[in-house]
Design a protein around this motif. Structure first.
Motif, mmCIF file in Angstrom:
data_model
loop_
_atom_site.group_PDB
_atom_site.id
_atom_site.type_symbol
_atom_site.label_atom_id
_atom_site.label_comp_id
_atom_site.label_asym_id
_atom_site.label_seq_id
_atom_site.Cartn_x
_atom_site.Cartn_y
_atom_site.Cartn_z
ATOM 1 N N THR A 11 0.829 -1.204 0.000
ATOM 2 C CA THR A 11 0.000 0.000 0.000
ATOM 3 C C THR A 11 0.864 1.254 0.000
ATOM 4 O OG1 THR A 11 -1.771 -1.191 1.127
ATOM 5 C CG2 THR A 11 -1.842 1.214 1.231
ATOM 6 N N GLU A 14 2.202 1.700 -3.475
ATOM 7 C CA GLU A 14 1.132 2.154 -4.372
ATOM 8 C C GLU A 14 0.868 3.650 -4.207
ATOM 9 O OE1 GLU A 14 -3.705 1.791 -4.800
ATOM 10 O OE2 GLU A 14 -2.647 0.202 -3.738
ATOM 11 N N LEU A 15 0.863 4.114 -2.965
ATOM 12 C CA LEU A 15 0.563 5.518 -2.677
ATOM 13 C C LEU A 15 1.805 6.404 -2.738
ATOM 14 C CD1 LEU A 15 -1.883 5.019 0.334
ATOM 15 C CD2 LEU A 15 -2.455 5.331 -2.078
ATOM 16 N N ASP A 16 2.970 5.791 -2.917
ATOM 17 C CA ASP A 16 4.242 6.513 -2.944
ATOM 18 C C ASP A 16 4.454 7.308 -1.654
ATOM 19 O OD1 ASP A 16 6.700 7.249 -4.025
ATOM 20 O OD2 ASP A 16 5.879 9.070 -4.927
ATOM 21 N N LEU A 56 -3.399 7.399 5.988
ATOM 22 C CA LEU A 56 -3.325 6.885 4.615
ATOM 23 C C LEU A 56 -4.419 7.501 3.744
ATOM 24 C CD1 LEU A 56 -2.517 3.112 5.223
ATOM 25 C CD2 LEU A 56 -1.004 4.818 4.189
ATOM 26 N N ASN A 57 -5.623 7.627 4.292
ATOM 27 C CA ASN A 57 -6.727 8.199 3.513
ATOM 28 C C ASN A 57 -6.526 9.681 3.244
ATOM 29 O OD1 ASN A 57 -8.853 6.290 2.647
ATOM 30 N ND2 ASN A 57 -8.685 5.675 4.784
ATOM 31 N N LYS A 60 -3.574 9.830 0.574
ATOM 32 C CA LYS A 60 -3.953 9.393 -0.775
ATOM 33 C C LYS A 60 -4.776 10.453 -1.474
ATOM 34 C CE LYS A 60 -8.454 8.095 -0.056
ATOM 35 N NZ LYS A 60 -9.624 8.529 -0.741
ATOM 36 N N THR A 61 -5.586 11.178 -0.725
ATOM 37 C CA THR A 61 -6.390 12.248 -1.309
ATOM 38 C C THR A 61 -5.487 13.345 -1.868
ATOM 39 O OG1 THR A 61 -8.225 11.775 0.181
ATOM 40 C CG2 THR A 61 -8.204 13.950 -0.844
ATOM 41 N N ARG A 63 -2.724 12.929 -3.099
ATOM 42 C CA ARG A 63 -2.056 12.395 -4.279
ATOM 43 C C ARG A 63 -3.037 12.137 -5.426
ATOM 44 N NH1 ARG A 63 1.093 11.696 -0.174
ATOM 45 N NH2 ARG A 63 3.301 11.209 -0.361
ATOM 46 N N ILE A 65 -5.646 10.136 -5.448
ATOM 47 C CA ILE A 65 -6.167 8.763 -5.503
ATOM 48 C C ILE A 65 -7.552 8.776 -4.872
ATOM 49 C CG2 ILE A 65 -5.813 6.390 -4.707
ATOM 50 C CD1 ILE A 65 -2.766 7.089 -4.750
ATOM 51 N N ILE A 69 -9.037 3.699 1.289
ATOM 52 C CA ILE A 69 -8.093 2.779 1.923
ATOM 53 C C ILE A 69 -8.803 2.164 3.126
ATOM 54 C CG2 ILE A 69 -5.840 2.574 3.056
ATOM 55 C CD1 ILE A 69 -5.681 3.416 0.103
ATOM 56 N N ASP A 73 -5.966 -3.032 3.267
ATOM 57 C CA ASP A 73 -4.765 -2.434 2.707
ATOM 58 C C ASP A 73 -3.610 -2.471 3.708
ATOM 59 O OD1 ASP A 73 -5.628 -1.519 0.041
ATOM 60 O OD2 ASP A 73 -7.051 -0.334 1.209
#
Length: 79
Positions: A11, A14-16, A56-57, A60-61, A63, A65, A69, A73
């Motif tokens: 994960t 994926e999210l870098d 993480l959520n 990711k936003t 980024r 995505i 999550i 994950d």
């Protein structure tokens, strides 16, 4: 025999997101993140899981995505 399979490293890739960036953002010890990535934790507090998921959520936003999550994950239960 059943087991917990850890997916946090996948994960993060994926999210870098680096392990350290997650630890800082979630206010979790870097060693805790490292243990999860390596599949070594003996126990994990719900408070810690929630902090990681929230971070993480949010990350990711930023980024771009859109998928949510969730706990799978971080880890899954395998029978």
């Amino acid at each position: 025999m059943s087991e917990i399979k850890w997916h946090l490293d996948k994960t993060l890739k994926e999210l870098d997101i680096t392990r350290n960036a997650l630890a800082v953002d979630a206010k979790v010890r870097p060693a805790t993140i490292q243990d999860m990535v390596n599949g070594l934790p003996k126990r994990v507090e719900f408070k810690t899981l929630l902090a990681i998921l929230d971070s993480l959520n949010e990350m990711k936003t930023k980024r771009g995505i859109t998928r949510e999550i969730d706990i799978s994950d971080i880890f899954i239960y395998k029978k």
